[in-house]
Enzyme design. Structure first.
Site, PDB file in Angstrom:
ATOM      1  N   ASP A 137     -16.295  39.882  -9.065  1.00  0.00           N
ATOM      2  CA  ASP A 137     -15.349  40.554  -8.186  1.00  0.00           C
ATOM      3  C   ASP A 137     -14.606  41.630  -8.963  1.00  0.00           C
ATOM      4  OD1 ASP A 137     -14.152  40.999  -5.741  1.00  0.00           O
ATOM      5  OD2 ASP A 137     -12.531  39.579  -6.077  1.00  0.00           O
ATOM      6  N   HIS A 144      -4.470  48.891  -3.149  1.00  0.00           N
ATOM      7  CA  HIS A 144      -4.143  47.469  -3.269  1.00  0.00           C
ATOM      8  C   HIS A 144      -3.616  47.152  -4.665  1.00  0.00           C
ATOM      9  CE1 HIS A 144      -4.497  43.090  -3.001  1.00  0.00           C
ATOM     10  NE2 HIS A 144      -5.180  43.134  -4.135  1.00  0.00           N
ATOM     11  N   GLU A 213      -8.691  38.633   1.497  1.00  0.00           N
ATOM     12  CA  GLU A 213      -8.924  39.896   0.814  1.00  0.00           C
ATOM     13  C   GLU A 213     -10.083  40.603   1.516  1.00  0.00           C
ATOM     14  OE1 GLU A 213      -7.192  39.269  -3.686  1.00  0.00           O
ATOM     15  OE2 GLU A 213      -9.368  39.293  -3.408  1.00  0.00           O
ATOM     16  N   GLU A 215     -12.887  43.045   1.650  1.00  0.00           N
ATOM     17  CA  GLU A 215     -13.722  43.689   0.640  1.00  0.00           C
ATOM     18  C   GLU A 215     -15.089  44.049   1.206  1.00  0.00           C
ATOM     19  OE1 GLU A 215     -13.898  42.011  -3.259  1.00  0.00           O
ATOM     20  OE2 GLU A 215     -12.133  40.735  -2.970  1.00  0.00           O
ATOM     21  N   ASP A 248     -12.656  37.481   0.329  1.00  0.00           N
ATOM     22  CA  ASP A 248     -12.476  36.658  -0.867  1.00  0.00           C
ATOM     23  C   ASP A 248     -11.141  35.921  -0.739  1.00  0.00           C
ATOM     24  OD1 ASP A 248     -13.353  35.667  -3.305  1.00  0.00           O
ATOM     25  OD2 ASP A 248     -12.231  37.160  -4.443  1.00  0.00           O
ATOM     26  N   ARG A 252      -2.521  32.382  -3.292  1.00  0.00           N
ATOM     27  CA  ARG A 252      -1.655  33.182  -4.160  1.00  0.00           C
ATOM     28  C   ARG A 252      -0.740  32.341  -5.051  1.00  0.00           C
ATOM     29  NH1 ARG A 252      -4.425  37.854  -4.110  1.00  0.00           N
ATOM     30  NH2 ARG A 252      -4.626  38.707  -2.006  1.00  0.00           N
ATOM     31  N   GLN A 255      -2.868  30.842  -7.818  1.00  0.00           N
ATOM     32  CA  GLN A 255      -3.258  31.958  -8.681  1.00  0.00           C
ATOM     33  C   GLN A 255      -2.093  32.399  -9.573  1.00  0.00           C
ATOM     34  OE1 GLN A 255      -4.766  35.300  -6.458  1.00  0.00           O
ATOM     35  NE2 GLN A 255      -4.952  36.626  -8.241  1.00  0.00           N
ATOM     36  N   LYS A 268      -9.032  31.254  -6.605  1.00  0.00           N
ATOM     37  CA  LYS A 268     -10.015  32.158  -6.015  1.00  0.00           C
ATOM     38  C   LYS A 268     -11.392  31.524  -5.816  1.00  0.00           C
ATOM     39  CE  LYS A 268      -9.451  36.259  -5.979  1.00  0.00           C
ATOM     40  NZ  LYS A 268      -9.073  37.200  -4.918  1.00  0.00           N
ATOM     41  N   THR A 272     -15.566  32.157  -0.612  1.00  0.00           N
ATOM     42  CA  THR A 272     -15.740  33.588  -0.376  1.00  0.00           C
ATOM     43  C   THR A 272     -16.719  33.731   0.784  1.00  0.00           C
ATOM     44  OG1 THR A 272     -15.401  34.126  -2.716  1.00  0.00           O
ATOM     45  CG2 THR A 272     -16.504  35.790  -1.347  1.00  0.00           C
ATOM     46  N   GLU A 379       0.203  41.958   0.750  1.00  0.00           N
ATOM     47  CA  GLU A 379       0.763  43.297   0.927  1.00  0.00           C
ATOM     48  C   GLU A 379       1.510  43.416   2.250  1.00  0.00           C
ATOM     49  OE1 GLU A 379      -2.286  46.464  -0.510  1.00  0.00           O
ATOM     50  OE2 GLU A 379      -3.405  44.618  -0.090  1.00  0.00           O
TER      51      GLU A 379
END
Length: 435
Positions: A137, A144, A213, A215, A248, A252, A255, A268, A272, A379
């Site tokens: 990744d 971002h 996420e 992606e 993904d 948080r 993490q 993480k 996915t 975000e």
């Protein structure tokens, strides 16, 4: 140029027009336990094993020696044939389905083969399209990266000194990559409930800050020997098999506690999600776009001969709450990347790392620079400080159990859309653990 017209009725708003022709893996009523390569066309799916067995490729002699690739449970063998073969098969299928097909006897006028190989989409089930050996990744979404950097380090130090020089990435976990529609269990892990406390002592439990996420994923179709890098330019571009949407999922809070000093791990690696149909680079060629500007003088191994090495794909994120209400919480172009996939491939292999057919690369979270084009809840909620308004006056800061997230991506106008379908996952409650 007018859209390609088919003898098969294709809805104008279908992601799978004749301009697309992506590849995937299915089971169906005709092959309930046998996974087979397939192509979606409008509201139908072409079973490539059945098509091949019924002499569907008889007017394409160049593929005759390789027909066994359409009897495999993954697309790896087909991918390994290289981009020139992928393009040839795509063009052939476009002709077979064309209103003015040069070979109507193959399928257009062949009712027996239609019955065996051309299936209603609702009678099929999609599976992971590739056997994924490795998953990496990246962090190529400049906006971002800046937004998250501001949250944790302030605007003056939002981006690390290396960001504009090097495609930042980390090795993910291939075993937890799942196809769209697979439920995602909320992960358990170590969480620091009060980051300001001294001493810092973690608690254990389900993630309270579960995130998405948005992606793009990129599958590879070539292999390089250990010690021999893949060069930027034509070689790196031809290493790409195709693209998928990717979510993904990220915990948080897990993490945040674990990522120093070696980066993400359990926050993480629990899931996915990817969309099931791999869209070829040749289908996206008309939608090339420039990368985000990078004024840094790059090292030679990362310098591309052109700037338009990303794609203007219209991406969106829908969040459906347990009561069935759906809100579109983001719309953004996939061109919001500062590094291209060929640059990622060149960098990944520059030290001699061997890449393999079926390897998966993630772009990193794709966000714009506004308020309605963000690729993560982190975000959107300003680090969990602000409510995200949903339909029916519901709110979120992070995901709740029962929430369903759906990513979509499409290029082009109605009648000639090149789309990815959907990448969907529903959050299930964490496994109950007693120690």
């Amino acid at each position: 140029m007018s859209p390609l017209k088919s003898w098969l009725p294709i809805p104008q708003d279908s992601d799978f027009s004749l301009s697309n022709i992506p590849f995937g893996i299915i089971t169906s009523k005709n092959s309930q336990t046998e996974k087979r390569p397939a192509i979606p066309i409008g509201d139908h799916v072409l079973d490539l094993k059945a098509f091949s067995a019924g002499n569907g490729f008889s007017a394409l002699p160049s593929i005759k020696a390789h027909l066994n690739v359409f009897s495999q449970p993954t697309l790896n063998a087909f991918a390994a044939l290289g981009q020139s073969v992928h393009k040839e098969v795509r063009s052939y299928i476009q002709d077979v389905f064309s209103e003015s097909s040069s070979h109507p006897e193959i399928l257009k006028d062949n009712e027996g083969l239609k019955k065996e190989a051309l299936l209603p989409k609702q009678e099929t089930k999609c599976h992971l399209p590739m056997q994924i050996g490795d998953y990496t990744d990246f962090y190529a979404g400049l906006n971002h990266a800046f937004h998250v950097g501001v949250l944790f380090r302030g605007p003056d130090n939002a981006l690390q000194p290396n960001y504009h020089h090097i495609p930042i990435g980390y090795h993910g976990r291939a075993s937890s990559v799942v196809v769209s529609g697979t439920p995602i269990s909320r992960p358990n892990g170590q969480i620091l409930l009060d980051p300001a406390a001294t001493p810092k002592v973690p608690s254990f439990g389900p993630s309270r800050r579960l995130d998405i996420e948005l992606e793009l994923g990129c599958f590879l179709c070539t292999t390089n020997k250990i010690g021999e890098p893949i060069k930027i330019g034509k070689e790196a571009e031809e290493a790409v098999f195709g693209f998928v949407l990717m979510n993904d999922w990220s915990a948080r809070d897990i993490q945040a506690w674990e990522y120093v000093p070696l980066g993400p791990f359990n926050g993480k690696n629990f899931g996915t999600s990817i969309s099931p149909w791999i869209v070829l680079p040749c289908a996206l060629e008309p939608f090339r776009a420039n990368k985000l500007e990078n004024k840094t003088d790059l090292l030679p191994y990362l310098k591309e001969g052109r700037d338009d090495t990303v794609y203007n794909i219209s991406l969106s994120v829908d969040l459906t709450t347990p009561d069935g209400s759906t809100s579109t919480i983001s719309r953004v172009s996939a061109s919001n990347l500062i590094w291209s996939f060929p640059q990622m491939i060149a960098h990944h292999s520059i030290g001699g790392c061997p890449m393999n057919v079926g390897d998966l690369l993630g772009s990193g979270t794709i966000s714009g620079d506004g308020e309605d084009d963000l690729g993560s809840l982190l975000e959107m909620s300003n680090g969990g400080k602000k409510d995200i308004m949903l339909a029916g006056m519901d709110i979120r800061r992070f995901l709740k159990d029962g929430d369903t997230v759906t990513l979509k991506g499409v290029c082009g106008k109605d009648g000639e859309r090149v789309g990815f379908g959907e990448c969907t996952g529903r959050i299930e409650s964490a496994v109950s653990l007693n120690f």
